[in-house]
Design a protein around this motif. Structure first.
Motif, PDB file in Angstrom:
ATOM      1  N   SER A  82      19.397  -0.700  -7.131  1.00  0.00           N
ATOM      2  CA  SER A  82      18.043  -1.126  -6.788  1.00  0.00           C
ATOM      3  C   SER A  82      17.003  -0.491  -7.705  1.00  0.00           C
ATOM      4  CB  SER A  82      17.727  -0.804  -5.319  1.00  0.00           C
ATOM      5  OG  SER A  82      17.691   0.595  -5.127  1.00  0.00           O
ATOM      6  N   VAL A  83      15.864  -1.134  -7.745  1.00  0.00           N
ATOM      7  CA  VAL A  83      14.745  -0.658  -8.553  1.00  0.00           C
ATOM      8  C   VAL A  83      13.539  -0.517  -7.631  1.00  0.00           C
ATOM      9  CG1 VAL A  83      13.234  -1.155 -10.522  1.00  0.00           C
ATOM     10  CG2 VAL A  83      15.632  -1.854 -10.590  1.00  0.00           C
ATOM     11  N   GLU A  84      12.923   0.653  -7.629  1.00  0.00           N
ATOM     12  CA  GLU A  84      11.769   0.894  -6.766  1.00  0.00           C
ATOM     13  C   GLU A  84      10.652   1.515  -7.603  1.00  0.00           C
ATOM     14  OE1 GLU A  84      11.512   0.109  -3.600  1.00  0.00           O
ATOM     15  OE2 GLU A  84      13.611  -0.355  -3.114  1.00  0.00           O
ATOM     16  N   LYS A  85       9.439   1.185  -7.222  1.00  0.00           N
ATOM     17  CA  LYS A  85       8.299   1.720  -7.970  1.00  0.00           C
ATOM     18  C   LYS A  85       7.437   2.620  -7.101  1.00  0.00           C
ATOM     19  CE  LYS A  85       8.005  -2.098 -11.241  1.00  0.00           C
ATOM     20  NZ  LYS A  85       8.423  -1.357 -12.441  1.00  0.00           N
ATOM     21  N   MET A  86       6.764   3.543  -7.753  1.00  0.00           N
ATOM     22  CA  MET A  86       5.892   4.465  -7.040  1.00  0.00           C
ATOM     23  C   MET A  86       4.691   4.766  -7.945  1.00  0.00           C
ATOM     24  SD  MET A  86       7.095   8.187  -5.719  1.00  0.00           S
ATOM     25  CE  MET A  86       6.016   9.272  -4.836  1.00  0.00           C
ATOM     26  N   HIS A  87       3.514   4.770  -7.326  1.00  0.00           N
ATOM     27  CA  HIS A  87       2.306   5.039  -8.102  1.00  0.00           C
ATOM     28  C   HIS A  87       1.640   6.305  -7.590  1.00  0.00           C
ATOM     29  CE1 HIS A  87       2.888   0.960  -9.503  1.00  0.00           C
ATOM     30  NE2 HIS A  87       2.986   0.599  -8.228  1.00  0.00           N
ATOM     31  N   LEU A  88       1.268   7.144  -8.517  1.00  0.00           N
ATOM     32  CA  LEU A  88       0.608   8.403  -8.164  1.00  0.00           C
ATOM     33  C   LEU A  88      -0.729   8.491  -8.875  1.00  0.00           C
ATOM     34  CD1 LEU A  88       3.416  10.993  -9.034  1.00  0.00           C
ATOM     35  CD2 LEU A  88       2.978  10.039  -6.788  1.00  0.00           C
ATOM     36  N   ARG A  89      -1.656   9.134  -8.222  1.00  0.00           N
ATOM     37  CA  ARG A  89      -2.846   9.522  -8.978  1.00  0.00           C
ATOM     38  C   ARG A  89      -3.321  10.859  -8.451  1.00  0.00           C
ATOM     39  NH1 ARG A  89      -7.567   8.979  -6.203  1.00  0.00           N
ATOM     40  NH2 ARG A  89      -7.572   7.461  -4.485  1.00  0.00           N
ATOM     41  N   PHE A  90      -4.085  11.530  -9.269  1.00  0.00           N
ATOM     42  CA  PHE A  90      -4.629  12.814  -8.846  1.00  0.00           C
ATOM     43  C   PHE A  90      -5.949  12.576  -8.131  1.00  0.00           C
ATOM     44  CE2 PHE A  90      -1.758  13.921 -12.276  1.00  0.00           C
ATOM     45  CZ  PHE A  90      -1.082  14.993 -11.717  1.00  0.00           C
ATOM     46  N   GLY A  91      -6.208  13.346  -7.083  1.00  0.00           N
ATOM     47  CA  GLY A  91      -7.443  13.180  -6.331  1.00  0.00           C
ATOM     48  C   GLY A  91      -7.402  14.038  -5.085  1.00  0.00           C
ATOM     49  N   ASN A  92      -8.184  13.618  -4.107  1.00  0.00           N
ATOM     50  CA  ASN A  92      -8.186  14.309  -2.825  1.00  0.00           C
ATOM     51  C   ASN A  92      -7.333  13.506  -1.841  1.00  0.00           C
ATOM     52  OD1 ASN A  92      -8.667  15.435  -0.349  1.00  0.00           O
ATOM     53  ND2 ASN A  92     -10.902  15.515  -0.571  1.00  0.00           N
ATOM     54  N   PRO A  93      -6.169  14.033  -1.453  1.00  0.00           N
ATOM     55  CA  PRO A  93      -5.269  13.271  -0.575  1.00  0.00           C
ATOM     56  C   PRO A  93      -5.898  12.926   0.768  1.00  0.00           C
ATOM     57  CG  PRO A  93      -4.177  15.225  -1.469  1.00  0.00           C
ATOM     58  CD  PRO A  93      -5.637  15.350  -1.791  1.00  0.00           C
ATOM     59  N   ASP A  94      -6.950  13.676   1.180  1.00  0.00           N
ATOM     60  CA  ASP A  94      -7.573  13.414   2.479  1.00  0.00           C
ATOM     61  C   ASP A  94      -8.550  12.248   2.438  1.00  0.00           C
ATOM     62  OD1 ASP A  94      -6.181  15.526   3.568  1.00  0.00           O
ATOM     63  OD2 ASP A  94      -7.730  16.980   3.014  1.00  0.00           O
ATOM     64  N   GLU A  95      -8.950  11.860   1.231  1.00  0.00           N
ATOM     65  CA  GLU A  95      -9.873  10.724   1.123  1.00  0.00           C
ATOM     66  C   GLU A  95      -9.096   9.418   1.233  1.00  0.00           C
ATOM     67  OE1 GLU A  95     -12.153  11.183  -2.460  1.00  0.00           O
ATOM     68  OE2 GLU A  95     -13.258  12.891  -1.635  1.00  0.00           O
ATOM     69  N   PRO A  96      -9.786   8.371   1.755  1.00  0.00           N
ATOM     70  CA  PRO A  96      -9.075   7.087   1.885  1.00  0.00           C
ATOM     71  C   PRO A  96      -8.611   6.583   0.512  1.00  0.00           C
ATOM     72  CG  PRO A  96     -11.304   6.981   2.835  1.00  0.00           C
ATOM     73  CD  PRO A  96     -11.178   8.313   2.177  1.00  0.00           C
ATOM     74  N   HIS A  97      -7.409   6.025   0.505  1.00  0.00           N
ATOM     75  CA  HIS A  97      -6.894   5.488  -0.762  1.00  0.00           C
ATOM     76  C   HIS A  97      -5.958   4.319  -0.465  1.00  0.00           C
ATOM     77  CE1 HIS A  97      -4.121   8.713   0.528  1.00  0.00           C
ATOM     78  NE2 HIS A  97      -3.202   7.844   0.198  1.00  0.00           N
ATOM     79  N   ALA A  98      -5.682   3.555  -1.508  1.00  0.00           N
ATOM     80  CA  ALA A  98      -4.779   2.408  -1.353  1.00  0.00           C
ATOM     81  C   ALA A  98      -3.432   2.879  -0.813  1.00  0.00           C
ATOM     82  CB  ALA A  98      -4.594   1.714  -2.704  1.00  0.00           C
ATOM     83  N   GLU A  99      -2.849   2.049   0.062  1.00  0.00           N
ATOM     84  CA  GLU A  99      -1.641   2.460   0.766  1.00  0.00           C
ATOM     85  C   GLU A  99      -0.459   2.702  -0.169  1.00  0.00           C
ATOM     86  OE1 GLU A  99       0.273   0.204   4.138  1.00  0.00           O
ATOM     87  OE2 GLU A  99      -1.776   0.415   4.903  1.00  0.00           O
ATOM     88  N   ASP A 100      -0.426   1.935  -1.252  1.00  0.00           N
ATOM     89  CA  ASP A 100       0.748   2.045  -2.122  1.00  0.00           C
ATOM     90  C   ASP A 100       0.578   3.103  -3.214  1.00  0.00           C
ATOM     91  OD1 ASP A 100      -1.204   0.598  -3.413  1.00  0.00           O
ATOM     92  OD2 ASP A 100       0.216  -0.706  -4.451  1.00  0.00           O
ATOM     93  N   VAL A 101      -0.507   3.877  -3.106  1.00  0.00           N
ATOM     94  CA  VAL A 101      -0.714   4.941  -4.093  1.00  0.00           C
ATOM     95  C   VAL A 101      -0.581   6.295  -3.414  1.00  0.00           C
ATOM     96  CG1 VAL A 101      -2.352   5.994  -5.702  1.00  0.00           C
ATOM     97  CG2 VAL A 101      -2.228   3.515  -5.501  1.00  0.00           C
TER      98      VAL A 101
END
Ligand SMILES: [Zn+2]
Length: 174
Positions: A82-101
């Motif tokens: 299988s192939v799965e993707k994951m997206h990361l970004r740096f920021g404040n984890p407590d702030e609202p963000h897109a579900e798939d990030v």
């Protein structure tokens, strides 16, 4: 505690493509409670694309998982690919963000890929583990099957969501 061998170091990682290889073996499930998986031999290739504030990961998983037949509890290996993707970004984890990030706190210098690996392996596992229905060369363990069948004669038909393990547990309790 995170296993060191599933860590990707992020500090000093240059922008661009990076390739990592991991091996998920039996020890991976020793410390994780996943009753359906008795063992594993899975090669994982992770393609990492680092951008300024973003990291895209592609996990390529291939190998085998040792599981038990849902009908007769006989062990067998199931192939996964299988192939799965994951997206990361740096920021404040407590702030609202897109579900798939997945948001990493600024300054985080390593990434433990074992939690996503665990999730991806669980996703790759077929929901029905009954090899004898698909593979003519696989023969169910008749002895266990008969025992289980005899029990179900005396008892009301188990609900479909009742796993074989719950049924075996009930047998032991009686
Ligand atoms: Zn079977």
């Amino acid at each position: 505690m995170a296993e060191r061998k599933f860590i990707i170091r992020l500090n000093g990682l240059p922008v661009g493509n990076h390739l990592y290889e991991f091996k998920v073996d039996n020890t991976f499930f020793d410390t994780r409670d996943y009753s359906d998986i008795k063992g594993a031999n899975v090669n994982v290739e992770v393609e990492l694309l680092k951008q300024n504030n973003l990291i895209n990961l592609t996990f390529n998983l291939s190998g085998t998982l040792s599981v038990l037949c849902d009908r007769c509890t006989k062990p067998y290996d199931v192939e996964i690919d299988s192939v799965e993707k994951m997206h990361l970004r740096f920021g404040n984890p407590d702030e609202p963000h897109a579900e798939d990030v997945f948001v990493l706190p600024h300054g985080e210098n390593e990434l433990d890929v074992s939690p996503p690996l665990y999730e991806f392996i669980a996703l790759a596992l077929p929901t029905r583990l009954v090899p004898c229905e698909e593979d003519e060369t696989f023969v169910c363990d008749e002895e266990t099957l008969n025992k289980l069948n005899n029990i179900s004669v005396d008892e009301p038909e188990p609900k479909p969501e009742t796993s074989i393990w719950d049924r075996l547990k009930n047998i032991n309790n009686n």
